[in-house]
Scaffold this motif. Structure first.
Motif, mmCIF file in Angstrom:
data_model
loop_
_atom_site.group_PDB
_atom_site.id
_atom_site.type_symbol
_atom_site.label_atom_id
_atom_site.label_comp_id
_atom_site.label_asym_id
_atom_site.label_seq_id
_atom_site.Cartn_x
_atom_site.Cartn_y
_atom_site.Cartn_z
ATOM 1 N N PHE A 32 -25.320 34.171 4.600
ATOM 2 C CA PHE A 32 -24.632 34.110 5.884
ATOM 3 C C PHE A 32 -24.181 35.510 6.298
ATOM 4 O O PHE A 32 -24.331 35.912 7.447
ATOM 5 C CB PHE A 32 -23.430 33.156 5.799
ATOM 6 N N GLY A 33 -23.641 36.287 5.343
ATOM 7 C CA GLY A 33 -23.165 37.637 5.634
ATOM 8 C C GLY A 33 -24.281 38.574 6.064
ATOM 9 O O GLY A 33 -24.103 39.385 6.978
ATOM 10 N N GLN A 34 -25.432 38.476 5.419
ATOM 11 C CA GLN A 34 -26.565 39.314 5.792
ATOM 12 C C GLN A 34 -27.038 38.987 7.201
ATOM 13 O O GLN A 34 -27.305 39.883 8.000
ATOM 14 C CB GLN A 34 -27.710 39.135 4.798
ATOM 15 N N ASN A 35 -27.116 37.705 7.496
ATOM 16 C CA ASN A 35 -27.554 37.291 8.825
ATOM 17 C C ASN A 35 -26.552 37.755 9.885
ATOM 18 O O ASN A 35 -26.939 38.246 10.943
ATOM 19 C CB ASN A 35 -27.736 35.771 8.864
ATOM 20 N N ARG A 36 -25.293 37.615 9.581
ATOM 21 C CA ARG A 36 -24.240 38.047 10.512
ATOM 22 C C ARG A 36 -24.314 39.555 10.751
ATOM 23 O O ARG A 36 -24.177 40.028 11.877
ATOM 24 C CB ARG A 36 -22.882 37.657 9.928
ATOM 25 N N LEU A 37 -24.555 40.319 9.693
ATOM 26 C CA LEU A 37 -24.665 41.764 9.815
ATOM 27 C C LEU A 37 -25.876 42.157 10.666
ATOM 28 O O LEU A 37 -25.768 43.048 11.524
ATOM 29 C CB LEU A 37 -24.762 42.419 8.440
ATOM 30 N N LEU A 38 -26.996 41.489 10.476
ATOM 31 C CA LEU A 38 -28.178 41.791 11.286
ATOM 32 C C LEU A 38 -27.913 41.502 12.767
ATOM 33 O O LEU A 38 -28.300 42.283 13.635
ATOM 34 C CB LEU A 38 -29.383 40.991 10.795
ATOM 35 N N ARG A 39 -27.245 40.378 13.050
ATOM 36 C CA ARG A 39 -26.916 40.065 14.449
ATOM 37 C C ARG A 39 -25.970 41.111 15.031
ATOM 38 O O ARG A 39 -26.098 41.502 16.187
ATOM 39 C CB ARG A 39 -26.298 38.659 14.551
ATOM 40 N N LEU A 40 -25.023 41.576 14.231
ATOM 41 C CA LEU A 40 -24.081 42.605 14.682
ATOM 42 C C LEU A 40 -24.805 43.918 14.947
ATOM 43 O O LEU A 40 -24.571 44.574 15.969
ATOM 44 C CB LEU A 40 -22.980 42.799 13.636
ATOM 45 N N LEU A 41 -25.705 44.303 14.061
ATOM 46 C CA LEU A 41 -26.463 45.537 14.253
ATOM 47 C C LEU A 41 -27.366 45.468 15.482
ATOM 48 O O LEU A 41 -27.631 46.487 16.114
ATOM 49 C CB LEU A 41 -27.302 45.856 13.016
ATOM 50 N N ALA A 42 -27.825 44.275 15.812
ATOM 51 C CA ALA A 42 -28.652 44.124 17.015
ATOM 52 C C ALA A 42 -27.854 44.491 18.260
ATOM 53 O O ALA A 42 -28.409 44.994 19.236
ATOM 54 C CB ALA A 42 -29.170 42.694 17.122
ATOM 55 N N LYS A 43 -26.554 44.284 18.214
ATOM 56 C CA LYS A 43 -25.690 44.604 19.358
ATOM 57 C C LYS A 43 -25.083 46.002 19.251
ATOM 58 O O LYS A 43 -24.723 46.595 20.258
ATOM 59 C CB LYS A 43 -24.553 43.587 19.458
#
Length: 140
Positions: A32-43
């Motif tokens: 979950f944390g990795q996915n959240r970080l990738l979404r954050l980096l996309a922004k």
């Protein structure tokens, strides 16, 4: 209606949404944390570890492990800051962008399917209620 019943129903909806979105994450072997970080980096591409940790509300040491794993998998790129060489900035790789686009498409599809049962008026009411709840929690 009692607040505890509303809260339990809200929690059940949240669990079901997570279960549906988790299918894609599990197939890609992301936490979950990795996915959240990738979404954050996309922004917020190009942010430092300190900035990302603050945005995620986690310790820099915890973030370090997430960054390391995603970098090893080829989903992000580390670049040394040009003005302060002590700082490393993080960016999505092409592989990371492809993954985020697929997740966004999946989330859009799930959202469209889920909210298709509501009328326009109900969607507006739900939006208003969610914003009130978010504001209430942010104030605390």
């Amino acid at each position: 209606m009692k607040e505890e019943i509303l809260f339990e129903e809200f929690q059940q909806l949240n669990r079901l949404i997570r279960r549906h979105t988790k299918r894609k994450e599990t197939a890609e072997e992301f936490s979950f944390g990795q996915n959240r970080l990738l979404r954050l980096l996309a922004k917020h591409e190009g942010y430092s570890q300190k900035e990302l940790a603050e945005m995620m509300h986690i310790r820099p040491a915890s973030l370090s492990e997430l960054l390391k794993k995603l970098s090893q998998k080829g989903y992000l790129i580390r670049k040394q800051n040009t003005t302060d060489r002590r700082i490393t900035n993080y960016f999505l790789s092409d592989k990371g962008r492809e993954y985020i686009y697929s997740i966004q498409a999946e989330r859009k599809h799930i959202g469209e399917d889920l909210f298709a049962t509501l009328s326009i008026s109900e969607k507006e009411q739900f939006h208003h209620i969610l914003n009130k709840l978010v504001t209430r929690l942010e104030e605390k």
